[in-house]
Enzyme design. Structure first.
Site, short mmCIF file in Angstrom:
data_model
loop_
_atom_site.label_atom_id
_atom_site.label_comp_id
_atom_site.label_asym_id
_atom_site.label_seq_id
_atom_site.Cartn_x
_atom_site.Cartn_y
_atom_site.Cartn_z
N SER A 183 0.83 -1.20 0.00
CA SER A 183 0.00 0.00 0.00
C SER A 183 0.87 1.26 0.00
O SER A 183 1.68 1.42 -0.91
CB SER A 183 -0.94 -0.06 1.20
OG SER A 183 -2.02 0.80 1.02
N ASP A 344 -10.11 -3.49 -4.78
CA ASP A 344 -9.13 -2.51 -4.34
C ASP A 344 -9.21 -1.30 -5.26
O ASP A 344 -9.02 -1.43 -6.48
CB ASP A 344 -7.74 -3.13 -4.41
CG ASP A 344 -6.67 -2.24 -3.80
OD1 ASP A 344 -7.02 -1.17 -3.27
OD2 ASP A 344 -5.49 -2.62 -3.86
N HIS A 374 -7.70 -5.53 -0.72
CA HIS A 374 -6.62 -4.69 -0.23
C HIS A 374 -6.22 -5.10 1.19
O HIS A 374 -7.08 -5.24 2.05
CB HIS A 374 -7.04 -3.23 -0.25
CG HIS A 374 -5.89 -2.29 -0.01
ND1 HIS A 374 -4.99 -1.96 -1.00
CD2 HIS A 374 -5.48 -1.65 1.10
CE1 HIS A 374 -4.09 -1.14 -0.51
NE2 HIS A 374 -4.35 -0.93 0.76
#
Ligand SMILES: *[C@@H]1O[C@H](CO)[C@@H](O)[C@H](O)[C@H]1NC(C)=O
Length: 406
Positions: A183, A344, A374
């Site tokens: 991320s 995501d 995610h």
């Protein structure tokens, strides 16, 4: 007693209602129920945080950090300061032991630049160290909004440079170094890789062998990519558009952050900028295969925008240190392993980067997980690494790749 029973019934009903109604898709993971429960737990933990006093929150956070440290595989680790930056180092044998030199991973944790820690990523970093017999350096970089851009990327760079200059102390093979992150950490891994490749200041450092980017966020210019359009207003376990724009805005402007409303509708950029050759090249939706454009996808309008906001933020918005996708020429970057997942909003950031790196001649292994969500590679909070089977699969795929290629 009766009250207690009523309370229990209310709680059970609330959990049941949530699990049924929560907009977590039914095909997420091999065990959607487990994913829904995890989503429920995380959402409520976040809500409760707002309502509990700071002291109690701190206590809970310390408890959760301790739980995280205890959760992963048992790998010896220590704390250190590299340059000015605190790090946690995992190494499965004492440094200097007479053994073959090992690979190393410098890991930048996720958390949208505003949260996350070496503690809550302890399980995944310990797992990488154990299963790859690698030295893992987990970097405790400064967080926004208190320390906005470029504090995080500067910390990550400084700690990594220091490490690369001291590999011998850790018995690390200089030809086997990976930069890795999930991320926002994937953003940092990509940005540090770019600095090392393109800034002559770092010319003499050992070359990075691999950049491993797990569902990274790579640009804050276009919040209407197909994946943002599809999942932006829809809680996909961890991330929706309001939260992601808040994080980008906090990283951009710290406590002054106030442009997330404009960002949500792409009104933080000007019409001219939306049509500029740079943006057309770096963020073209043509890079994204059609199978990822659901019916109802629309190319975003480019005939509007707020020039005054854009003029204020454009320098950072276009800076590859902030948004690695905005670099025009990607030739020469290290080999990349990129994970994207179906559920995501950041899916297309990863896809565009994978496609552009490929076009630039960089070897790319792009793994897309059709049931993935995610945050699945690491658990963002205190659970042991990986709570669901698709998570397990993406971890084992990476381990297999790294054993062969790192
Ligand atoms: C975008 O910003 C401009 C300038 O502040 C404003 O006039 C316009 O209404 C905004 N557009 C939208 C769609 O909100």
């Amino acid at each position: 007693m009766a009250r207690l029973i009523v309370a229990v019934i209310v709680v059970v009903a609330a959990v049941a209602a949530y699990v049924v109604l929560e907009p977590v898709p039914d095909d997420v993971g091999e065990r959607p129920w487990a994913v829904k429960m995890e989503s429920f737990r995380r959402t409520w933990k976040r809500h409760l945080k707002w309502w509990t006093p700071t002291g109690l929150n701190q206590w809970l956070e310390e408890k959760s950090a301790a739980a995280s440290r205890a959760a992963g595989p048992r790998v010896p680790y220590g704390e250190a300061v590299f340059d000015r930056v605190p790090v946690r180092i995992f190494a499965d044998e004492p440094a200097g032991a007479k053994k073959a030199k090992r690979p190393a991973i410098v890991y930048y944790h996720g958390g949208g630049f505003i949260r996350g820690s070496v503690d809550n990523h302890h399980p995944v970093t310990a797992l990488l160290a154990r299963d790859l017999n690698a030295v893992v350096v987990s970097v405790d970089y400064l967080l926004s909004p208190k320390y906005p851009f470029p504090a995080a990327i500067d910390d990550c760079t400084a700690a990594t440079v220091w490490f690369l200059n001291h590999l011998r102390d850790f018995n690390v093979d200089p030809a086997r170094i990976a930069l890795m992150g999930d991320s926002a950490g994937g953003n940092l891994a990509a940005a540090v890789s770019q600095r090392f490749t393109f800034d002559p200041k770092y010319r003499d450092l050992p070359k990075i062998k691999l950049q491993a980017l797990l569902y990274p966020c790579l640009q804050a210019f276009d919040f209407q990519t197909p994946s943002y359009q599809q999942y932006g207003d829809f809680k996909t376990l961890l991330l929706d558009r309001p939260l992601m724009t808040f994080m980008w805005d906090s990283y951009l402007r710290g406590n002054k952050a106030s442009y997330r409303e404009a960002m949500r509708i792409n009104n933080h950029t000007s019409a001219a900028a939306k049509r500029s050759p740079l943006v057309k090249k770096c963020l073209s939706h043509d890079l994204i295969p059609d199978e990822f454009k659901q019916t109802g996808y629309e190319a975003p309008a480019t005939n509007f925008g707020d020039k005054s906001i854009y003029n204020e933020i454009k320098e950072v918005l276009l800076d590859p240190d902030y948004a690695p996708l905005m670099r025009e020429d990607l030739r020469g970057l290290p080999e990349a392993y990129i994970i994207t997942v179906k559920y995501d909003i950041l899916r297309d950031d990863g896809i565009m980067y994978a496609k552009r790196l490929e076009k630039a001649g960089v070897p790319v292994t792009w793994k897309h997980y059709k049931k993935g969500f995610h945050g699945m590679f690491t658990s963002e909070e205190d659970l042991p690494t990986v709570t669901t089977p698709p998570g397990t699969q993406c971890v084992s795929d990476f381990l297999k790749f790294a054993r062969k290629n790192l």
